[in-house]
Design a protein around this motif. Structure first.
Motif, PDB file in Angstrom:
ATOM      1  N   GLN A   1       0.803  -1.215   0.000  1.00 59.42           N
ATOM      2  CA  GLN A   1       0.000   0.000   0.000  1.00 59.42           C
ATOM      3  C   GLN A   1       0.841   1.272   0.000  1.00 59.42           C
ATOM      4  OE1 GLN A   1      -2.578  -2.061   3.101  1.00 59.42           O
ATOM      5  NE2 GLN A   1      -4.010  -0.522   2.336  1.00 59.42           N
TER       6      GLN A   1
ATOM      7  N   HIS B   1       0.935  -9.646   4.229  1.00 58.42           N
ATOM      8  CA  HIS B   1      -0.113  -8.631   4.336  1.00 58.42           C
ATOM      9  C   HIS B   1      -0.740  -8.411   2.968  1.00 58.42           C
ATOM     10  CE1 HIS B   1      -1.633  -4.852   6.580  1.00 58.42           C
ATOM     11  NE2 HIS B   1      -2.361  -5.003   5.478  1.00 58.42           N
ATOM     12  N   PHE B   2      -1.608  -9.309   2.536  1.00 60.86           N
ATOM     13  CA  PHE B   2      -2.363  -9.155   1.283  1.00 60.86           C
ATOM     14  C   PHE B   2      -1.460  -9.023   0.061  1.00 60.86           C
ATOM     15  CE2 PHE B   2      -5.867  -6.509   3.722  1.00 60.86           C
ATOM     16  CZ  PHE B   2      -6.166  -7.614   4.499  1.00 60.86           C
TER      17      PHE B   2
ATOM     18  N   ASN C   1      -1.704 -11.169   7.904  1.00 62.01           N
ATOM     19  CA  ASN C   1      -2.556 -10.033   8.232  1.00 62.01           C
ATOM     20  C   ASN C   1      -4.042 -10.380   8.105  1.00 62.01           C
ATOM     21  OD1 ASN C   1      -2.814  -7.041   8.711  1.00 62.01           O
ATOM     22  ND2 ASN C   1      -3.973  -7.220   6.803  1.00 62.01           N
ATOM     23  N   GLU C   2      -4.800 -10.020   9.121  1.00 62.48           N
ATOM     24  CA  GLU C   2      -6.262 -10.176   9.080  1.00 62.48           C
ATOM     25  C   GLU C   2      -6.660 -11.492   8.421  1.00 62.48           C
ATOM     26  OE1 GLU C   2      -7.988  -6.588   7.427  1.00 62.48           O
ATOM     27  OE2 GLU C   2      -7.916  -5.604   9.369  1.00 62.48           O
TER      28      GLU C   2
ATOM     29  N   ASN D   1     -10.497 -12.144   7.803  1.00 63.01           N
ATOM     30  CA  ASN D   1     -11.457 -11.340   7.034  1.00 63.01           C
ATOM     31  C   ASN D   1     -12.367 -12.197   6.174  1.00 63.01           C
ATOM     32  OD1 ASN D   1     -11.462  -8.599   7.460  1.00 63.01           O
ATOM     33  ND2 ASN D   1      -9.633  -8.253   6.242  1.00 63.01           N
TER      34      ASN D   1
ATOM     35  N   GLN E   1      -6.750 -11.917  -1.276  1.00 66.93           N
ATOM     36  CA  GLN E   1      -5.911 -11.138  -0.365  1.00 66.93           C
ATOM     37  C   GLN E   1      -5.259 -11.996   0.704  1.00 66.93           C
ATOM     38  OE1 GLN E   1      -7.527  -6.575   0.191  1.00 66.93           O
ATOM     39  NE2 GLN E   1      -8.095  -8.077   1.685  1.00 66.93           N
TER      40      GLN E   1
ATOM     41  N   TYR F   1     -11.413  -1.226  13.679  1.00 72.28           N
ATOM     42  CA  TYR F   1     -11.992  -0.077  12.983  1.00 72.28           C
ATOM     43  C   TYR F   1     -13.437   0.180  13.365  1.00 72.28           C
ATOM     44  CZ  TYR F   1      -7.956  -0.181   9.922  1.00 72.28           C
ATOM     45  OH  TYR F   1      -6.672  -0.145   9.449  1.00 72.28           O
TER      46      TYR F   1
ATOM     47  N   TRP G   1     -18.529   2.555   7.487  1.00 67.37           N
ATOM     48  CA  TRP G   1     -18.007   1.745   8.596  1.00 67.37           C
ATOM     49  C   TRP G   1     -18.515   2.324   9.929  1.00 67.37           C
ATOM     50  CZ3 TRP G   1     -12.169   0.169   7.556  1.00 67.37           C
ATOM     51  CH2 TRP G   1     -12.101  -0.482   6.315  1.00 67.37           C
TER      52      TRP G   1
ATOM     53  N   GLU H   1      -3.661  -1.769  14.245  1.00 71.26           N
ATOM     54  CA  GLU H   1      -4.324  -0.889  13.270  1.00 71.26           C
ATOM     55  C   GLU H   1      -5.550  -0.286  13.930  1.00 71.26           C
ATOM     56  OE1 GLU H   1      -5.412  -2.446   9.393  1.00 71.26           O
ATOM     57  OE2 GLU H   1      -3.535  -3.572   9.255  1.00 71.26           O
TER      58      GLU H   1
ATOM     59  N   TRP I   1      -3.524   3.292  12.068  1.00 74.15           N
ATOM     60  CA  TRP I   1      -3.475   3.094  10.611  1.00 74.15           C
ATOM     61  C   TRP I   1      -3.952   4.356   9.965  1.00 74.15           C
ATOM     62  CZ3 TRP I   1      -1.768  -0.992   7.673  1.00 74.15           C
ATOM     63  CH2 TRP I   1      -2.050  -0.915   6.299  1.00 74.15           C
TER      64      TRP I   1
ATOM     65  N   SER J   1      -5.886   2.516  -0.471  1.00 72.54           N
ATOM     66  CA  SER J   1      -6.832   1.715   0.326  1.00 72.54           C
ATOM     67  C   SER J   1      -6.827   0.257  -0.139  1.00 72.54           C
ATOM     68  CB  SER J   1      -8.236   2.310   0.191  1.00 72.54           C
ATOM     69  OG  SER J   1      -9.214   1.323   0.432  1.00 72.54           O
ATOM     70  N   ALA J   2      -6.880  -0.650   0.825  1.00 79.40           N
ATOM     71  CA  ALA J   2      -6.865  -2.077   0.476  1.00 79.40           C
ATOM     72  C   ALA J   2      -8.181  -2.503  -0.167  1.00 79.40           C
ATOM     73  CB  ALA J   2      -6.594  -2.926   1.710  1.00 79.40           C
ATOM     74  N   SER J   3      -9.282  -2.087   0.408  1.00 76.35           N
ATOM     75  CA  SER J   3     -10.564  -2.589  -0.100  1.00 76.35           C
ATOM     76  C   SER J   3     -10.991  -1.888  -1.388  1.00 76.35           C
ATOM     77  CB  SER J   3     -11.659  -2.475   0.957  1.00 76.35           C
ATOM     78  OG  SER J   3     -11.807  -1.149   1.384  1.00 76.35           O
TER      79      SER J   3
ATOM     80  N   LYS K   1      -9.283   7.877  -0.095  1.00 67.90           N
ATOM     81  CA  LYS K   1      -9.691   7.411   1.241  1.00 67.90           C
ATOM     82  C   LYS K   1      -8.451   7.555   2.116  1.00 67.90           C
ATOM     83  CE  LYS K   1     -12.020   3.664   3.705  1.00 67.90           C
ATOM     84  NZ  LYS K   1     -12.397   2.241   3.766  1.00 67.90           N
TER      85      LYS K   1
ATOM     86  N   TYR L   1      -5.998   8.218   5.409  1.00 73.26           N
ATOM     87  CA  TYR L   1      -5.862   7.849   6.817  1.00 73.26           C
ATOM     88  C   TYR L   1      -4.784   8.653   7.539  1.00 73.26           C
ATOM     89  CZ  TYR L   1      -8.699   3.575   6.351  1.00 73.26           C
ATOM     90  OH  TYR L   1      -9.732   2.678   6.174  1.00 73.26           O
TER      91      TYR L   1
HETATM   92  P1  P53 Z   1      -9.181   0.113   3.735  1.00 72.22           P
HETATM   93  C1  P53 Z   1     -11.809  -4.607   5.634  1.00 72.22           C
HETATM   94  C2  P53 Z   1     -12.314  -4.442   6.919  1.00 72.22           C
HETATM   95  C3  P53 Z   1     -11.488  -4.062   7.953  1.00 72.22           C
HETATM   96  C4  P53 Z   1     -10.131  -3.894   7.699  1.00 72.22           C
HETATM   97  O1  P53 Z   1      -8.945  -0.637   5.112  1.00 72.22           O
HETATM   98  C5  P53 Z   1      -9.620  -4.108   6.445  1.00 72.22           C
HETATM   99  C6  P53 Z   1     -10.444  -4.433   5.387  1.00 72.22           C
HETATM  100  C7  P53 Z   1      -9.887  -4.519   3.994  1.00 72.22           C
HETATM  101  O2  P53 Z   1      -9.875  -5.791   3.479  1.00 72.22           O
HETATM  102  O3  P53 Z   1      -8.308  -4.053   6.147  1.00 72.22           O
HETATM  103  C8  P53 Z   1      -7.336  -3.518   7.014  1.00 72.22           C
HETATM  104  O4  P53 Z   1      -7.841   0.365   3.160  1.00 72.22           O
HETATM  105  C9  P53 Z   1      -6.025  -3.891   6.402  1.00 72.22           C
HETATM  106  C10 P53 Z   1      -5.305  -2.753   5.749  1.00 72.22           C
HETATM  107  C11 P53 Z   1      -6.314  -1.741   5.246  1.00 72.22           C
HETATM  108  C12 P53 Z   1      -7.043  -1.165   6.445  1.00 72.22           C
HETATM  109  O5  P53 Z   1      -7.639  -2.188   7.214  1.00 72.22           O
HETATM  110  O6  P53 Z   1      -9.987  -0.804   2.951  1.00 72.22           O
HETATM  111  O7  P53 Z   1      -5.173  -4.589   7.267  1.00 72.22           O
HETATM  112  O8  P53 Z   1      -4.451  -3.248   4.770  1.00 72.22           O
HETATM  113  O9  P53 Z   1      -5.770  -0.717   4.484  1.00 72.22           O
HETATM  114  C13 P53 Z   1      -8.094  -0.145   6.086  1.00 72.22           C
HETATM  115  O10 P53 Z   1      -9.873   1.385   4.085  1.00 72.22           O
END
Ligand code: P53
Length: 476
Positions: A17, A129-130, A174-175, A178, A190, A313, A348, A374, A422, A429-431, A437, A439
């Motif tokens: 990222q 990590h993805f 990582n995660e 999910n 991922q 989050y 979210w 995070e 984070w 952004s990952a998603s 977006k 941070y």
């Molecule tokens: P982004 C989904 C739900 C909660 C956390 O997310 C998530 C995701 C994404 O699959 O990912 C984590 O960038 C992850 C980071 C990511 C960050 O949360 O989608 O570990 O790589 O960037 C925030 O807003």
């Protein structure tokens, strides 16, 4: 003072990222390199390899590969005690199944860790990590193939051997969870480099099978890491979102319990070293013959983690439904709105107190040291003409979460090692694959339209976080 003297304040990112330089110095393409840019509510597309006609935001990202000295100096200016990032697997093993590592990739992380130590910043490292090598997805369908266990272990061993003197805190995947209650193509790629489509009826079984292999790989890596250096700490990395029951109707509580099983069985495996009965019963009920050998179970039992790393989050809420005798739970259709919570611009739910609940839940269940690796707010930032960004909403979000974390330490006595927000700098952004977006405490001049010169500047929150760290969390 609630937080220990050596509390690991800091920030977290992931290689794919931030780094960019996707094909430089011998790096192979990763799964992140074949994901296009989506948008708010628009999913990213996974292409079959890198196509010249498409835009892939991770290819350049924020070019941390060439800016890391400048960026780490800014983290140091905020007083960071720790910085979490990941090692891009395909920098070290470009294809994932190579016999020899790529020295240039290894050297990059040596330099990066040295740069952190220059400022007494503790690097905290995630191994996967993805960003698994794309070749592993194509050739083996990722962790659907047992051989990926050995590839991961080889990668982990190389990293532990090379960096154990420079890196004390590690996480394996990582995660990893999910995908648990949402076996969609994006998550399966991922987390385990598994290629599938959202409409594949076999996704859920495949998700459990690949997850088991990932967990075995993780447990083996934990053991090898400890053999190489008993002083390093190896954790899991779980996306923790409390799932609340919508009402005090006991049926909602059972639905909530089943939802938590689906999301958090991974933590039971990694922290307790067991494959929980509830998940085996579920597989039986579904008629799935998931491959787990006696050897695998022994590895899981021996490969218990040292601490719990988790992201936080948001929280979610669920309710029991009619005609669902087993209280099955799927994240894409079984969540309900929580009327007590507001949501971010990406939908979210914002729930600071849920972080205290999370810390208590995990303390009660596992009694292990914990690290919040995070926590942050993705938001649309407005850069003013004078270059400033007034991101009070980000300060408000982080402040409320730090207050809740403080209560968990002070009043509930949870064992918390550190907090990495984070992400300290704007990233992809990952998603969604967006740049917009945001941070960061540090603004990066680049947007969704690919405009901008990548220059860095300080947002209002930069100065706020500096004060938070300087006062060890007293001055919020
Ligand atoms: P982004 C989904 C739900 C909660 C956390 O997310 C998530 C995701 C994404 O699959 O990912 C984590 O960038 C992850 C980071 C990511 C960050 O949360 O989608 O570990 O790589 O960037 C925030 O807003």
């Amino acid at each position: 003072m609630p937080f220990r003297k050596d509390f690991l304040w800091g920030g977290a990112v992931a290689a794919h990222q931030v780094e960019g330089a996707w094909d430089q110095d011998g790096k192979g393409p990763s799964i992140a390199d074949v994901m296009t840019a989506g948008g708010n509510g628009i999913p990213r597309v996974i292409t079959d390899g890198v196509l010249p006609s498409e835009y892939y935001p991770n290819h350049e990202a924020v070019d941390f590969y060439h800016h890391y000295k400048e960026d780490i100096a800014m983290f140091a200016e905020m007083g960071f005690k720790s910085f979490r990032t990941s090692i891009a697997w395909s920098r070290i093993y470009p294809n994932g199944d190579d016999a020899q590592p790529n020295e240039k990739g290894l050297q990059f992380y040596d330099d990066l860790f040295d740069e952190c130590h220059k400022y007494n910043i503790e690097p905290i490292i995630t191994l996967q990590h993805f960003e698994m090598p794309w070749h592993l997805a194509k050739k083996y369908n990722g962790f659907m193939d047992r051989r990926c266990i050995d590839f991961f272990v080889r990668f982990a061993k190389t990293c532990f051997e090379r960096y154990h003197k420079k890196v004390k805190y590690w996480m394996t995947f990582n995660e990893i969870n999910n995908q648990g209650a949402a076996p969609i193509a994006h998550h399966m790629l991922q987390e385990g480099a598994v290629l599938t489509t959202d409409d594949n009826p076999d996704n859920e079984r495949m998700m459990y099978q690949s997850s088991v292999y990932e967990l075995v790989a993780s447990a083996k890596a934990v053991q090898i890491g400890h053999e190489i250096d008993p002083n390093i700490m190896i954790g899991c990395m779980i996306a923790y979102e409390p799932i609340y029951a919508k009402t005090c109707n006991p049926q909602d509580y059972i639905e909530m319990t089943e939802a938590n099983h689906k999301r958090y069985w991974y933590m039971d495996v990694q922290a307790k070293g067991i494959l929980p009965n509830y998940i085996q019963k579920y597989w039986q009920r579904m008629g799935w013959d998931i491959d787990v050998t006696e050897d695998d179970l022994r590895e899981l039992a021996k490969g218990k983690i040292d601490y719990i790393g988790f992201s936080y989050y948001m929280s979610q809420t669920t309710a029991a439904k009619k005609d669902n005798p087993h209280y099955n739970f799927y994240e894409n259709k079984d969540l309900v709105r929580n009327p007590y919570l507001k949501v971010s611009d990406w939908g979210w739910p914002i729930d600071p107190l849920g972080l205290r609940y999370a810390l208590c839940w995990m303390e009660d269940r596992y009694n292990l040291p914990m690290m919040i690796v995070e926590n942050g707010l993705g938001a649309y930032d407005q850069k003013e003409k004078d270059g400033s960004v007034d991101d009070q909403y980000r300060i408000d979000y982080l402040k409320a979460h730090i207050e809740a974390m403080k209560e968990a330490v002070e009043e509930d006595g949870v064992n918390l090692l550190g907090y990495q927000m984070w992400a300290p700098i704007d990233i992809v952004s990952a998603s969604t694959g967006e740049m917009d977006k945001r941070y960061g405490f540090i603004y990066v001049n680049k947007n969704n339209k690919r405009e901008g010169d990548l220059s860095r500047s300080r947002k209002k929150s930069f100065y706020w976080y500096k004060k938070v760290i300087a006062s060890n969390g007293e001055d919020l």
